[in-house]
Design an enzyme around this catalytic site. Sequence first.
Site, short mmCIF file in Angstrom:
data_model
loop_
_atom_site.label_atom_id
_atom_site.label_comp_id
_atom_site.label_asym_id
_atom_site.label_seq_id
_atom_site.Cartn_x
_atom_site.Cartn_y
_atom_site.Cartn_z
N CYS A 105 71.15 81.76 35.38
CA CYS A 105 72.36 82.29 36.02
C CYS A 105 73.48 82.43 34.99
O CYS A 105 73.32 83.16 34.02
CB CYS A 105 72.74 81.44 37.22
SG CYS A 105 73.91 82.30 38.33
N HIS B 113 67.79 82.30 40.14
CA HIS B 113 67.56 80.86 40.11
C HIS B 113 66.09 80.56 40.36
O HIS B 113 65.67 80.51 41.52
CB HIS B 113 68.41 80.16 41.18
CG HIS B 113 69.87 80.14 40.89
ND1 HIS B 113 70.47 79.12 40.18
CD2 HIS B 113 70.85 81.02 41.20
CE1 HIS B 113 71.77 79.36 40.07
NE2 HIS B 113 72.03 80.50 40.67
N GLU C 222 64.68 77.76 40.17
CA GLU C 222 64.59 76.47 40.86
C GLU C 222 64.84 76.60 42.36
O GLU C 222 64.57 75.66 43.12
CB GLU C 222 65.57 75.47 40.24
CG GLU C 222 67.01 75.61 40.66
CD GLU C 222 67.77 76.72 39.95
OE1 GLU C 222 69.02 76.75 40.09
OE2 GLU C 222 67.15 77.55 39.26
#
Length: 216
Positions: free
Chosen positions: A87, A197, A199
């Site tokens: 990001c 992202h 994750e």
Amino acid sequence: MSSARPTKTVVVFDYGFGNVRSAERALARVGADVEITRDYDKAMDADGLLVPGVGAFDACMRGLKEVRGDWIIGRRLSGGRPVMGICVGMQILFERGIEHGVETEGLDEWPGTVEPLRAPVVPHMGWNTVDAPADSQAFKGLDADSRFYFVHSYAVRSWELEVTNPAIRAPKVTWATHGEPFVAAVENRALWATQFHPEKSGDAGAQLLTNWIETL
């Protein structure tokens, strides 16, 4: 005798601007030995360094410099040691960012400007597909319709690095579209980065992180 590969160590660099806990969980899920820290020696010694980022470009750069993160990233890359930005952690790798008319110098690993995303709806928040190169290592094992989670209002809208020497391997650039095309990911030898992202991107994000761990 066991033929299992040794566990790779990853430091999630904690400079105050990123979802460090979710990154830690996602990396642990794919088998990495993860630590959240800003300690210089640990950040330098780890097999991989992950640099998250949430918030404003200028604030992230100031926070990074306050803990010598800019120097750590530069030192690792000069030695070919893997680094991954996520990001705003990707955005600060570019030459500069412009937010609310304020221009801030980035780490200048790649030329280019992080600018406001031109789209009917901003921020770009939610799931989106990407257009990855066929030989991408980051997206290995993923279908073209795999979706990743984005949350951002700024992006790099053009790729400006030209590689004219045939002996130098050009970075692999992945694109996404929200109102207009923008850079969604870059693979440049030891330096990887994603605007989305991983994750927070479920199984697709886990596969991408697995692919990164395999390069460490």
